[in-house]
Design a protein around this motif. Structure first.
Motif, mmCIF file in Angstrom:
data_model
loop_
_atom_site.group_PDB
_atom_site.id
_atom_site.type_symbol
_atom_site.label_atom_id
_atom_site.label_comp_id
_atom_site.label_asym_id
_atom_site.label_seq_id
_atom_site.Cartn_x
_atom_site.Cartn_y
_atom_site.Cartn_z
ATOM 1 N N THR A 48 -9.493 -15.459 -1.913
ATOM 2 C CA THR A 48 -8.105 -15.653 -2.333
ATOM 3 C C THR A 48 -7.850 -17.135 -2.627
ATOM 4 O O THR A 48 -7.235 -17.482 -3.638
ATOM 5 C CB THR A 48 -7.144 -15.166 -1.224
ATOM 6 O OG1 THR A 48 -7.464 -13.809 -0.932
ATOM 7 C CG2 THR A 48 -5.696 -15.270 -1.656
ATOM 8 N N TYR B 121 0.806 -1.214 0.000
ATOM 9 C CA TYR B 121 0.000 0.000 0.000
ATOM 10 C C TYR B 121 0.843 1.269 0.000
ATOM 11 O O TYR B 121 0.371 2.343 0.329
ATOM 12 C CB TYR B 121 -0.960 -0.025 1.196
ATOM 13 C CG TYR B 121 -1.907 -1.184 1.089
ATOM 14 C CD1 TYR B 121 -3.012 -1.127 0.237
ATOM 15 C CD2 TYR B 121 -1.675 -2.364 1.780
ATOM 16 C CE1 TYR B 121 -3.858 -2.200 0.091
ATOM 17 C CE2 TYR B 121 -2.531 -3.450 1.639
ATOM 18 C CZ TYR B 121 -3.611 -3.356 0.798
ATOM 19 O OH TYR B 121 -4.457 -4.423 0.650
ATOM 20 N N THR C 24 -7.731 -14.155 11.097
ATOM 21 C CA THR C 24 -7.309 -12.992 10.309
ATOM 22 C C THR C 24 -6.936 -11.815 11.212
ATOM 23 O O THR C 24 -6.233 -10.916 10.795
ATOM 24 C CB THR C 24 -8.391 -12.568 9.299
ATOM 25 O OG1 THR C 24 -9.594 -12.296 10.022
ATOM 26 C CG2 THR C 24 -8.637 -13.672 8.280
ATOM 27 N N ASN D 166 -8.114 -5.524 7.891
ATOM 28 C CA ASN D 166 -9.287 -4.843 7.323
ATOM 29 C C ASN D 166 -9.498 -5.196 5.856
ATOM 30 O O ASN D 166 -10.604 -5.112 5.346
ATOM 31 C CB ASN D 166 -9.222 -3.324 7.527
ATOM 32 C CG ASN D 166 -7.993 -2.683 6.912
ATOM 33 O OD1 ASN D 166 -6.945 -3.307 6.822
ATOM 34 N ND2 ASN D 166 -8.125 -1.449 6.485
ATOM 35 N N PHE D 167 -8.431 -5.619 5.176
ATOM 36 C CA PHE D 167 -8.597 -6.106 3.802
ATOM 37 C C PHE D 167 -8.779 -7.616 3.779
ATOM 38 O O PHE D 167 -9.662 -8.128 3.108
ATOM 39 C CB PHE D 167 -7.410 -5.705 2.932
ATOM 40 C CG PHE D 167 -7.363 -4.239 2.669
ATOM 41 C CD1 PHE D 167 -8.291 -3.644 1.824
ATOM 42 C CD2 PHE D 167 -6.418 -3.440 3.277
ATOM 43 C CE1 PHE D 167 -8.274 -2.275 1.590
ATOM 44 C CE2 PHE D 167 -6.385 -2.078 3.047
ATOM 45 C CZ PHE D 167 -7.309 -1.484 2.214
ATOM 46 N N MET D 168 -7.906 -8.312 4.502
ATOM 47 C CA MET D 168 -7.944 -9.772 4.451
ATOM 48 C C MET D 168 -8.864 -10.305 5.553
ATOM 49 O O MET D 168 -8.421 -10.811 6.563
ATOM 50 C CB MET D 168 -6.523 -10.335 4.582
ATOM 51 C CG MET D 168 -6.405 -11.800 4.216
ATOM 52 S SD MET D 168 -7.068 -12.248 2.615
ATOM 53 C CE MET D 168 -5.819 -11.603 1.504
ATOM 54 N N THR D 169 -10.152 -10.140 5.319
ATOM 55 C CA THR D 169 -11.162 -10.694 6.230
ATOM 56 C C THR D 169 -11.292 -12.198 5.926
ATOM 57 O O THR D 169 -10.775 -12.663 4.910
ATOM 58 C CB THR D 169 -12.509 -10.001 5.972
ATOM 59 O OG1 THR D 169 -12.844 -10.214 4.585
ATOM 60 C CG2 THR D 169 -12.426 -8.510 6.252
ATOM 61 N N LYS E 55 -12.466 -12.608 2.442
ATOM 62 C CA LYS E 55 -11.440 -12.336 1.434
ATOM 63 C C LYS E 55 -10.432 -13.480 1.345
ATOM 64 O O LYS E 55 -9.939 -13.813 0.270
ATOM 65 C CB LYS E 55 -10.683 -11.052 1.781
ATOM 66 C CG LYS E 55 -11.414 -9.801 1.396
ATOM 67 C CD LYS E 55 -11.144 -9.433 -0.061
ATOM 68 C CE LYS E 55 -11.871 -8.168 -0.477
ATOM 69 N NZ LYS E 55 -11.501 -7.003 0.333
ATOM 70 N N GLU F 227 -1.147 -8.839 4.082
ATOM 71 C CA GLU F 227 -2.392 -8.066 3.979
ATOM 72 C C GLU F 227 -2.975 -7.813 5.374
ATOM 73 O O GLU F 227 -3.095 -8.735 6.173
ATOM 74 C CB GLU F 227 -3.422 -8.830 3.139
ATOM 75 C CG GLU F 227 -3.097 -8.869 1.659
ATOM 76 C CD GLU F 227 -3.284 -7.520 0.997
ATOM 77 O OE1 GLU F 227 -4.101 -6.715 1.470
ATOM 78 O OE2 GLU F 227 -2.593 -7.273 -0.014
ATOM 79 N N LYS G 151 -2.268 -9.620 12.824
ATOM 80 C CA LYS G 151 -2.800 -9.920 11.497
ATOM 81 C C LYS G 151 -2.097 -11.150 10.922
ATOM 82 O O LYS G 151 -2.583 -11.774 9.992
ATOM 83 C CB LYS G 151 -2.616 -8.725 10.561
ATOM 84 C CG LYS G 151 -1.156 -8.432 10.254
ATOM 85 C CD LYS G 151 -1.019 -7.303 9.250
ATOM 86 C CE LYS G 151 0.449 -7.062 8.912
ATOM 87 N NZ LYS G 151 0.643 -5.974 7.974
#
Ligand code: BES
Ligand code: ZN
Ligand code: ZN
Length: 491
Positions: free
Chosen positions: A191, A134, A255, A181-184, A187, A178, A273
């Motif tokens: 993936t 990011y 996660t 908050n992105f890799m829930t 998600k 990741e 995370k």
């Protein structure tokens, strides 16, 4: 980075930078001559860690980088991985697009050219990865585009395999970094679905409703404090092929681990995370197994959820009825990994596989035992544990076995339920009691448990890893699968 092999003498070949490994007191004659030409002849004798970069107008390659390894007899394969990383850093510092390396030591050595080529490629591919998904790209921080391995021997297969393995590990690191908050959990399932498509794997996701129907209250119980719904992901490799042995891989996919109601201290909580690393590592293993076409049937079971302290969260003292019917008193909601693994292991056991392997960032205690240098191993299958140990030495992802004596199982017996989820308030034998808990859910299936909490995060100071997830376990477990299949054929 493209990694290619060419079977020829490097001196006939143009290259931006040719790397030549040298053992102590074994610097080749042509190299000595080249070095003395630039006035450094006597200075470089191949000592460990020393490097020399020379322009070489008399050769086809523009520069040569000599890397010293110390005495040949004392060199370990890990030194070649570290050297692979050094080559990458040198090429990046020179802003090159790639480099070449000469792997040819003339005759019998402590390590074969095949193993050396593998190690160098692994170290280089792992070191080449940059993890800052990011961040606005800064100039000059590019990854290298190409690496060429040269030798007079045929190392084509080894080079390709090592690159595939290290790439599968990099894939795990990319998914692992990741943030939550992105890799829930959802998600993570998506993936896995994408991976399944790419590699031709079978794929199924069980959502909250299905987990309720099936009675997976370990996974559900951990998820109640979170706004994100839990999943159990199932991936299959070679599912339809008859007559293959079957191994089940189970990976912890938390996660984010806040600790739940038994909340963790805020310092360092951001790192939680990476509590999904077990699941992510198994994704890497599935990718590697499919790419290397290992003749085996694999099922990956990846339970995934957040562990949060929301209003509906499981509370200390709550009792959960697990998938296999055993009841568990939750004394500490931060011991959540074992609850989600338990359901997945019990579900896996029902399929009657030949072996189950799980990987999990399960306990902080494993770092007390092994520091950052080893994976904690426990289980019920001596032969597999031995093989895992050997594979660890071979690939540099070392494991050390801890005992699972019956006294540890005694510690997990509950007062109000069959089991409790921690062995003692003091945390004694924390890594072992966690495994003793899992043992209650594997039935008669031979089982190996890997507690990877000690090795899964790098602060960037070690070897070929930048700051972030290491993906350790991908090469270990894949190497294990390859050798396990071979051993079985021999029997
Ligand atoms: N995810 C943690 C383990 C962990 C700790 C992983 C540090 C990576 C780095 C796990 O869920 C946990 O919290 N375990 C507890 C167990 C205890 C409550 C019995 C621990 O190790 O403190
Ligand atoms: Zn926890
Ligand atoms: Zn955890």
């Amino acid at each position: 980075m493209k990694v290619v092999f060419e079977q020829r003498d490097f001196r006939e070949t143009p290259a931006e930078m040719m790397v030549v490994p040298c053992f102590k007191k074994e610097v080749p004659k042509w190299a000595q001559e080249a070095l003395s030409k630039y006035g450094v002849g006597g200075d470089f004798t191949g000592e460990k860690g020393k490097t020399y970069l020379l322009p070489t107008p008399e050769m086809k390659s523009r520069r040569v980088l000599f890397i010293g390894f110390g005495r040949e007899k004392t060199v370990e394969l890990e030194d070649f991985r570290l050297a692979g990383a050094k080559m990458v850093r040198a090429a990046k510092a020179l802003k090159l697009d790639g480099f070449s390396v000469w792997v040819d030591f003339n005759g019998a050595r402590r390590h074969s050219e095949k193993d050396v080529a593998r190690a160098v490629v692994e170290g280089a591919v792992l070191a080449n990865l940059k993890l800052a998904p990011y961040k606005k790209k800064k100039r000059g921080e590019k990854e290298l585009g190409k690496m060429v391995v040269f030798s007079r021997m045929d190392l084509e297969k080894e080079v390709a395999e090592a690159a595939a393995l290290a790439r599968a590990q990099n894939y795990a690191r990319i998914v692992g970094v990741e943030p939550a908050n992105f890799m829930t959990p959802k998600k993570l399932a998506e993936t896995a679905g994408r991976l399944a498509k790419e590699c031709g794997l079978g794929f199924r996701v069980m959502g909250k409703k299905e987990l309720e129907k099936m009675g997976m209250h370990g996974i559900l119980g951990v998820s109640y404090g979170s706004a994100q719904e839990p999943v159990l992901v199932e991936l299959k490799y070679n599912a339809g092929v008859k007559g293959l042995p079957h191994i089940i891989l189970v990976g912890k996919g938390i996660t984010f681990d806040s600790g739940g109601i038994s909340i963790k201290p805020s310092k360092g909580m951001d790192l939680m995370k990476y509590d999904k690393s077990g699941a992510v590592v198994m994704l890497g293993v599935m990718r590697a197994a499919a790419e290397l076409k290992i003749p085996i049937k694999l099922t990956a079971l990846l339970p995934a959820t957040e562990n949060m302290p929301g209003g509906s969260a499981t509370k200390p003292g709550d009792i959960l009825k697990m998938y296999n019917g055993k009841s568990v008193e939750v004394i500490n909601t931060d011991a959540e990994g074992r609850l989600i693994l338990a359901d997945a292991l019990a579900y896996g056991d029902e399929m009657g596989p030949d072996l189950m392997i799980d990987a999990a960032t399960l306990t902080g205690a494993v770092s007390i035992v092994l520091g950052r240098h080893g994976i904690g191993m426990l289980g019920t299958d001596k032969a597999s544990a031995h093989l895992m140990y050997d594979c660890g030495l071979e690939c540099g992802e070392r494991v050390w076995e801890l005992p699972l004596w019956k006294e540890y199982s005694e510690m997990m017996k509950g007062d109000y339920a069959d089991l409790k989820n921690i062995g003692s308030e003091s945390g004694e034998a924390g890594t072992i009691t966690a495994a003793a808990f899992l043992k209650e859910f594997v039935g008669k299936t031979p089982w190996v448990h890997l507690d990877i909490a000690s090795v899964e995060w790098s602060d960037g100071s070690q070897g070929y890893f930048c700051k972030g997830p290491t993906g350790k376990g991908v090469r270990l477990i894949t190497t294990f699968l390859k050798r396990w299949v071979l051993n079985r054929k021999r029997k």
